[in-house]
Scaffold this active site. Structure first.
Site, PDB file in Angstrom:
ATOM      1  N   ASP A  67      -9.239 -14.695   1.482  1.00 54.28           N
ATOM      2  CA  ASP A  67      -8.028 -14.035   1.028  1.00 54.28           C
ATOM      3  C   ASP A  67      -6.867 -14.978   1.350  1.00 54.28           C
ATOM      4  OD1 ASP A  67      -6.372 -12.118  -0.047  1.00 54.28           O
ATOM      5  OD2 ASP A  67      -7.197 -10.460   1.124  1.00 54.28           O
ATOM      6  N   HIS A  80      -1.737  -7.740   4.658  1.00 56.35           N
ATOM      7  CA  HIS A  80      -0.616  -8.609   4.296  1.00 56.35           C
ATOM      8  C   HIS A  80       0.390  -8.664   5.448  1.00 56.35           C
ATOM      9  CE1 HIS A  80      -2.204  -7.584   0.282  1.00 56.35           C
ATOM     10  NE2 HIS A  80      -1.710  -8.751  -0.088  1.00 56.35           N
TER      11      HIS A  80
END
Length: 244
Positions: A162, A88
């Site tokens: 993702d 992230h």
């Protein structure tokens, strides 16, 4: 936990809740192997450090969802367990050969493919043993998505990136450019695009100059439409709101 059927029952209950809300896919199970104690993002999301346990529990979770009408999604291919960086926030790097990956990280993914997993999520990971180009996460790598996942280990279900706003990929490429690279790599669904209009434009431009083919577009469109058909979305139905 020794009673593996509990995992199936839990996933079946989750599927029931998903269907009540009109949700047709669950981005689960996580089948990364927890083989790095410094991993900041997988750790307790994993079923453990034993590849057989991870695979067996993952299969039960998958079946609990798919037996009850919800598409399961194995993640994060080709394995996010042995990292010490959160994708992230930045791009993790794994320096394992394909042979090493086949011995450990890829094992649960292969088992779930063999047992009928319907979709797969690709991780933002720099896999230097497969694609050592600078800043080439698995999500944007044809060598990983097409050559490895599709052609070598024969996965023909939905392939989903993702989230494309994560810094593991967004830090290195512009919105729109990311979408094109992800699609060209072999992904069918581009999750959390930062700029949908720009992504569509880039893909159309690539189509015009023959950088990608109409056949490639059709492949993903047919897979998405088939998934929707299998989920029953060709029939209109109302969600029962009583006690929802």
């Amino acid at each position: 936990m020794q009673d593996i059927t509990i995992v199936y029952k839990m996933a079946a209950a989750i599927a029931d809740q998903c269907r009540r809300m009109g949700v047709h896919i669950d981005f689960a199970p996580v089948i990364d192997i927890n083989n790095n104690p410094n991993n900041p993002v997988i750790n307790f999301r994993s079923f453990g450090e034993n590849k057989y346990k991870v695979a067996n529990y993952g299969i039960q979770y998958m079946r609990g969802l798919q037996d009850n009408g919800v598409i399961a999604c194995a993640k994060h291919f080709p394995g996010h367990g042995d990292t010490d960086v959160d994708s992230h926030k930045d791009l993790p790097s794994i320096n394992k050969s394909i042979n090493q990956l086949e011995q450990l990280e890829l094992y649960p993914f292969q088992r779930l493919i063999d047992n009928g997993i319907q979709s797969m999520m690709i991780a933002h990971l720099q896999m230097n043993g497969i694609d050592n180009r600078a800043n080439s996460p698995a999500t944007l790598s044809e060598k990983i998505v097409t050559d490895l996942l599709k052609n070598k280990i024969h996965f023909d279900g939905l392939i989903i990136t993702d989230a494309l706003n994560m810094q593991g990929v967004a830090k290195y490429y512009e919105p729109g450019e990311i979408d094109l690279k992800a699609f060209a790599a072999g992904n069918d669904v581009l999750l959390f695009s930062q700029d949908v209009s720009s992504g569509i434009l880039k893909i159309k431009e690539a189509l015009k100059r023959n950088a990608i083919s109409e056949r490639r577009i059709e492949e993903s469109v047919k897979k998405v439409l088939t998934a929707k058909y299998n989920a029953g979305l060709h029939k209109l139905y109302k969600i029962d709101q009583a006690n929802i």
